[in-house]
Write a protein that holds these residues in place. Structure first.
Motif: not given
Length: 339
Positions: A35-41
């Motif tokens: 989820a964090s990676a998705e938020e960062e992209a």
């Protein structure tokens, strides 16, 4: 033996519970990381011309995932250099010889030369390991090679100038964590454009023209269904609302050739002039726009007599052609008519 079995069973259950808890924790952490990676992209989608150089354009929808807050940005598209800097970011690499003086502060102190607007230095770019590469306009053809090095997106103008300005400014606001700054910048620019429109309307009809190599070329509004990007000088009509003196000027990127007599015959109230040679650095002695227009025929026009020959910033209107600071320069140029 029987007295030990309950203890053994309890131990087994405890170990099993701990193992399950560990698995649940690991799964939760993995989901959190995802989820964090998705938020960062971010994702960026545009219609990319996939046709060959001498072929009719053929567009293909292209979507690229872009990391938020990229540490190293390479920009071949000058309006992106503009907007990134205006929103508090910096550019790590660019065609340094093509970055205008007023955008130099938007480059990192150790910015590297990424090539030219038409040819990328692939070895240097790959060695620098950028997080994001931005192309557009003249550099759009570099997509295939550059996309093998890092996420590459095309932010060149498509559709109308204002639509693209809003799209790109909003995108960079999200990319750099500067959403409020981007929103404020767009609000300020829209207010400035409205003010400039009012001044241009009060000045009456006008003719946008480009001077290059001592020759005059009239610019037209964008043709129906086409974006302002197709007719550079057309922005004075399409964005700033100037009423065209002549409706049937041929729509071409570098204008329709005209004569000094043409100016006198049609007698526009205002001349909006772009000195192309000054923009490209190709100026020769005697070819500067102000020198070319300094003649007896032009002096008979209403534009000359009323001091309504406005020389537009050539770099802003011809080279950078977009971005926050550049659009403000355009607004200031148009507001000269009210002075």
């Amino acid at each position: 033996m029987s007295s030990r079995r309950p203890f053994a069973a309890a131990s087994f259950l405890l170990v099993s519970a701990l193992a399950l808890a560990g698995c649940a924790s690991t799964t939760a952490e993995a989901e959190s990381d995802t989820a964090s990676a998705e938020e960062e992209a971010l994702t960026f989608t545009w219609d990319r011309n996939v046709a060959g150089e001498d072929e009719d354009p053929e567009y293909e929808e292209t979507t690229v995932e872009v990391p938020r807050n990229p540490e190293k940005i390479v920009a071949f598209e000058m309006s992106s250099v503009d907007t990134i800097g205006a929103l508090g970011g910096e550019v790590a690499g660019a065609p340094l010889e093509s970055v205008p003086e007023y955008l130099q502060d938007n480059l990192a102190d150790d910015a590297f030369n990424a090539g030219t607007l038409f040819e990328a230095d692939l070895i240097e770019i790959e060695a620098q390991q950028p997080d994001l590469i931005i192309i557009g306009g003249r550099s759009s053809g570099l997509y295939e090679e550059l996309s093998e090095i890092a996420p590459t997106i095309d932010l060149g103008i498509t559709g109308t100038y204002l639509d693209t300005l809003e799209r790109n400014t909003t995108f960079f606001g999200e990319l750099l964590g500067a959403e409020e700054e981007a929103e404020q910048a767009l609000s300020d620019l829209n207010d400035g454009i409205d003010e400039a429109k009012g001044a241009a309307t009060d000045a009456g009809d006008g003719l946008a023209m480009m001077v290059s190599g001592g020759e005059l070329k009239a610019m037209s509004p964008a043709p129906d269904g086409a974006g302002s990007a197709e007719v550079r000088g057309g922005l004075i009509y399409d964005v700033f609302g100037v009423e065209p003196t002549i409706e049937d000027v041929h729509a071409a990127t570098h204008g329709d050739p005209i004569s000094f007599e043409f100016l006198l015959e049609n007698d526009p109230s205002t001349l909006w002039v772009v000195d192309r040679d000054a923009a490209t650095g190709e100026a020769e002695e005697g070819t500067a726009a102000a020198q070319v227009l300094d003649n007896e025929i032009v002096k008979q026009t209403s534009a000359f007599k009323d001091d309504h020959i406005i020389y537009l910033n050539p770099t802003a209107w011809y080279i950078v052609y977009g971005g926050i600071e550049t659009t403000q320069l355009m607004i200031d140029d148009v507001l000269q008519i009210a002075e």
